[in-house]
Design a protein around this motif. Sequence first.
Motif, mmCIF file in Angstrom:
data_model
loop_
_atom_site.group_PDB
_atom_site.id
_atom_site.type_symbol
_atom_site.label_atom_id
_atom_site.label_comp_id
_atom_site.label_asym_id
_atom_site.label_seq_id
_atom_site.Cartn_x
_atom_site.Cartn_y
_atom_site.Cartn_z
ATOM 1 N N LEU A 155 55.504 59.711 74.891
ATOM 2 C CA LEU A 155 55.561 61.277 74.455
ATOM 3 C C LEU A 155 55.726 61.224 72.919
ATOM 4 O O LEU A 155 56.409 60.373 72.382
ATOM 5 C CB LEU A 155 56.559 61.964 75.157
ATOM 6 N N LYS A 168 50.605 69.958 72.496
ATOM 7 C CA LYS A 168 50.925 69.339 73.753
ATOM 8 C C LYS A 168 50.186 69.125 74.548
ATOM 9 O O LYS A 168 49.958 68.253 75.409
ATOM 10 C CB LYS A 168 52.103 70.307 74.384
ATOM 11 N N LYS A 169 49.150 70.164 74.775
ATOM 12 C CA LYS A 169 47.884 69.956 75.702
ATOM 13 C C LYS A 169 47.023 68.690 75.225
ATOM 14 O O LYS A 169 46.644 68.061 76.169
ATOM 15 C CB LYS A 169 47.230 71.078 75.676
ATOM 16 N N TYR A 193 37.446 66.351 80.774
ATOM 17 C CA TYR A 193 38.751 67.251 80.221
ATOM 18 C C TYR A 193 38.021 67.986 78.965
ATOM 19 O O TYR A 193 38.692 68.735 78.252
ATOM 20 C CB TYR A 193 39.752 66.243 79.425
ATOM 21 N N ILE A 249 52.660 58.623 83.875
ATOM 22 C CA ILE A 249 51.516 58.761 84.261
ATOM 23 C C ILE A 249 50.739 57.793 85.068
ATOM 24 O O ILE A 249 50.779 56.557 84.568
ATOM 25 C CB ILE A 249 50.645 58.871 82.962
ATOM 26 N N HIS A 309 47.936 66.303 73.656
ATOM 27 C CA HIS A 309 48.724 64.943 74.053
ATOM 28 C C HIS A 309 48.703 64.707 75.667
ATOM 29 O O HIS A 309 48.625 63.597 76.183
ATOM 30 C CB HIS A 309 50.169 64.897 73.422
ATOM 31 N N GLN A 310 49.025 65.763 76.461
ATOM 32 C CA GLN A 310 48.582 65.725 77.857
ATOM 33 C C GLN A 310 47.312 65.063 78.267
ATOM 34 O O GLN A 310 47.260 64.514 79.168
ATOM 35 C CB GLN A 310 49.026 66.992 78.591
ATOM 36 N N ASP A 311 46.250 65.668 77.730
ATOM 37 C CA ASP A 311 45.078 65.161 78.098
ATOM 38 C C ASP A 311 44.612 63.836 77.559
ATOM 39 O O ASP A 311 44.075 63.063 78.475
ATOM 40 C CB ASP A 311 43.817 66.287 77.308
ATOM 41 N N ILE A 350 56.786 59.439 79.837
ATOM 42 C CA ILE A 350 56.363 60.179 80.865
ATOM 43 C C ILE A 350 55.809 59.221 81.859
ATOM 44 O O ILE A 350 55.012 58.599 81.376
ATOM 45 C CB ILE A 350 55.944 61.506 80.666
ATOM 46 N N GLN A 409 46.729 61.484 77.558
ATOM 47 C CA GLN A 409 47.494 60.377 78.402
ATOM 48 C C GLN A 409 46.670 60.398 79.693
ATOM 49 O O GLN A 409 46.404 59.292 80.181
ATOM 50 C CB GLN A 409 48.907 61.125 78.958
ATOM 51 N N GLN A 410 45.981 61.537 80.025
ATOM 52 C CA GLN A 410 45.239 61.291 81.319
ATOM 53 C C GLN A 410 43.951 60.603 81.214
ATOM 54 O O GLN A 410 43.606 59.685 81.897
ATOM 55 C CB GLN A 410 44.689 62.577 81.943
#
Length: 367
Positions: free
Chosen positions: A362, A243-244, A280, A355, A246-248, A353, A250-251
């Motif tokens: 996601l 999950k982290k 990151y 962004i 994928h979150q990174d 989500i 995205q940013q």
Amino acid sequence: MNYKFSSEVSAKLELIRNALTETEAQGVRLKGTDWFAWATAGGSNTVLLTAETGVAEVLVTLENAWILTDEIEAQRLKDEEISDNFQFQINPWADAEARESFVREATNGGKVLCDRPIPHIEKRLPPSLQNHKRVLMSSELERYREVGRKASEAMTEVLKAAKPTWTEYQLAGAGAEALWARGLHPALTLVAGDLRLPLYRHATPSSEQIGHQAMMVFCARGYGLYANLTRFVCFGAMADEYKKLHQDIQQIEACALNLCQGGTALNSVYDALKQAYEKYGYANAIREHHQGGTTGYLAREIVANPTTTDTLAENMAVAWNPSLPAAKIEDTFVILADGKLENLTFDANWPSIEIEARLRPLPLEMG
């Protein structure tokens, strides 16, 4: 052939003839599947999907425009692919030299410009014409929206039906089937399951079962235009470490999308991605996979790197694909006149989500 695009073909023939005048050449010859589709407003000369060139060419002089093909292909092309802006020059399939002889005759043995030139005989197309191919007319954007919608719907349909016991081959095959069913060429269907996903960025499918999670990538072609997108499916809850990632990513992608405006140089976007990876904590990631670039009649018209000073423009399409081991993000966008981005491969039925004021995909968590 949909003849409502005849006016588009006329406009493109004028651009080609402007290039003839600019370069003092006697003919422009377009062989590639990309240039053929551009010049014919979405016509296809493709039979073998993996070939760069097809079964017909375009030849334009100041006075005339022809489709060059052979006896096998001519009638189908006339019936299904080509507007009446073109004449046909048909050679016997066993006499390829007849085509070359016609080109010499039609151009009075003069200078011929070509997208894939014969060395020492033909010259490359001028940059001005190459740029026209990368900037979409309104009718091209209309077709591109259709291709993007169909490609994203195919992706959603297949990944929602996928099972962890499927092999990567099965998932890729289902993806290709869903694209064909919508009239799109599955130019690329990459799949990586649980085992291979952390290992390879360009994971061509294998006989491995996909297991707990999988990535699928499409380069789907319709009317010669490429819709490029990447999605992930997870059977059960996704582990926090993934999950982290994928979150990174995205940013990191947002740093590229924020720069996609007319006048921005591609190497500036590349540099921003490099800095974002470092921010990151993934300093090496910029070297582990290409980051994407402009798209349209090729899956990537120009891949951004530190030296690509080509600039973005309104009505140009982009597809960035920043990635980390086991995480990647990709959609096809067009830069609009107001400086905003339109996501051509967005599907409201896929989880997303927000962004940086954009809805981004996601991983789909199933079960």
